[in-house]
Design a protein around this motif. Structure first.
Motif, PDB file in Angstrom:
ATOM      1  N   ARG A  81      23.432  90.955  -1.035  1.00  0.00           N
ATOM      2  CA  ARG A  81      24.876  90.943  -1.300  1.00  0.00           C
ATOM      3  C   ARG A  81      25.673  91.712  -0.244  1.00  0.00           C
ATOM      4  O   ARG A  81      26.861  91.507  -0.104  1.00  0.00           O
ATOM      5  N   LEU A 114      30.154  91.048  -3.832  1.00  0.00           N
ATOM      6  CA  LEU A 114      29.608  89.753  -4.263  1.00  0.00           C
ATOM      7  C   LEU A 114      30.364  88.585  -3.641  1.00  0.00           C
ATOM      8  O   LEU A 114      29.854  87.471  -3.584  1.00  0.00           O
ATOM      9  N   THR A 122      30.585  83.511  -1.470  1.00  0.00           N
ATOM     10  CA  THR A 122      30.121  84.032  -2.756  1.00  0.00           C
ATOM     11  C   THR A 122      28.610  84.225  -2.709  1.00  0.00           C
ATOM     12  O   THR A 122      27.892  83.415  -2.120  1.00  0.00           O
ATOM     13  N   PHE A 123      28.144  85.297  -3.343  1.00  0.00           N
ATOM     14  CA  PHE A 123      26.715  85.605  -3.364  1.00  0.00           C
ATOM     15  C   PHE A 123      26.140  85.286  -4.732  1.00  0.00           C
ATOM     16  O   PHE A 123      26.638  85.766  -5.755  1.00  0.00           O
ATOM     17  N   VAL A 141      23.437  86.025  -7.147  1.00  0.00           N
ATOM     18  CA  VAL A 141      22.503  87.130  -7.358  1.00  0.00           C
ATOM     19  C   VAL A 141      21.103  86.619  -7.691  1.00  0.00           C
ATOM     20  O   VAL A 141      20.109  87.115  -7.156  1.00  0.00           O
ATOM     21  N   ARG A 184      19.747  84.821  -4.558  1.00  0.00           N
ATOM     22  CA  ARG A 184      19.861  85.650  -3.352  1.00  0.00           C
ATOM     23  C   ARG A 184      20.316  84.834  -2.150  1.00  0.00           C
ATOM     24  O   ARG A 184      19.777  84.950  -1.043  1.00  0.00           O
ATOM     25  N   TRP A 203      23.941  82.922  -0.201  1.00  0.00           N
ATOM     26  CA  TRP A 203      25.383  82.843  -0.054  1.00  0.00           C
ATOM     27  C   TRP A 203      25.836  81.387  -0.065  1.00  0.00           C
ATOM     28  O   TRP A 203      25.129  80.516   0.434  1.00  0.00           O
TER      29      TRP A 203
END
Length: 164
Positions: free
Chosen positions: A11, A54, A74-75, A77, A80, A82
C-alpha cells in the motif's frame, strides 16, 4: 507514521510519488506503425495520498498540449495489487483500469485500451525511482502481447517537498 502506513503489503508503493513534479514527456507522433518520430513537451504533476495511502490522486497538467488529466490509484488489500484509472480533459471519461504491483523496485501494470478504435493491450511501467526522480512508460501491444511498442515516456523531477 501511523499503524496503517507501517503495513508493508504494497500500500506504500506510491509514497515516493507524493509531492510536486516537473514532467518531461516524449510521445510517439503515430502509434502502431513502427514510427520513430517523437513529440517532446513539458508539464507538471502533483500527487497526494488519501485514506492512509490506500488510494492516491495525481493531477497532471500539460499546458503545451492543452490537456489535463487525473490518475486515481486504489490498492486492493486482499490481492496486494494496485488499480490505476485515468481521466483526460480531452473527453472527461474514466478509462478501464490497469492492474499490477511493484516488485524489485519496478511497478508493472497491465490492462486493455483502445487506440484509434482498435483494441490493444497496455502496460505501464514505473522504474528508475529515487527520492527526487522517477520514470514512467506506456507501451501498447497490437498482437495480444507478443510484441510491445513504447509510445509514451515521462521523466519526473521533484520540484516540491514530498507531501504526506
Amino acid at each position: 507514521m501511523n499503524a496503517i502506513t507501517m503495513i508493508e503489503d504494497g500500500r506504500g508503493d506510491f509514497d515516493f510519488f507524493y509531492g510536486h513534479w516537473l514532467v518531461r514527456h516524449r510521445m510517439l507522433k503515430r502509434r502502431g506503425v513502427s514510427g520513430a518520430d517523437w513529440i517532446e513537451f513539458t508539464g507538471a504533476a502533483v500527487c497526494r495520498g488519501v485514506m492512509g495511502g490506500l488510494c492516491n490522486v495525481e493531477e497532471a497538467d500539460m499546458p503545451e498540449r492543452g490537456l489535463q488529466g487525473v490518475a486515481f490509484r486504489t490498492f486492493d488489500v486482499a490481492r496486494r495489487t494496485w488499480s490505476i484509472y485515468w481521466v483526460s480533459s480531452a473527453d472527461g471519461r474514466m478509462t478501464e483500469p490497469v492492474h499490477g504491483r511493484f516488485e524489485n523496485g519496478e511497478g508493472r501494470f497491465y490492462g486493455v485500451d483502445l487506440d484509434d478504435g482498435r483494441p490493444v493491450k497496455v502496460v505501464l511501467v514505473w522504474n528508475a525511482i529515487t527520492a527526487d526522480s522517477a520514470q514512467w512508460s506506456q507501451a501498447f501491444s497490437y498482437d495480444e502481447g507478443l510484441t510491445w511498442e513504447t509510445n509514451w515516456l515521462m521523466q519526473f523531477t521533484r520540484t516540491g517537498a514530498q507531501a504526506a
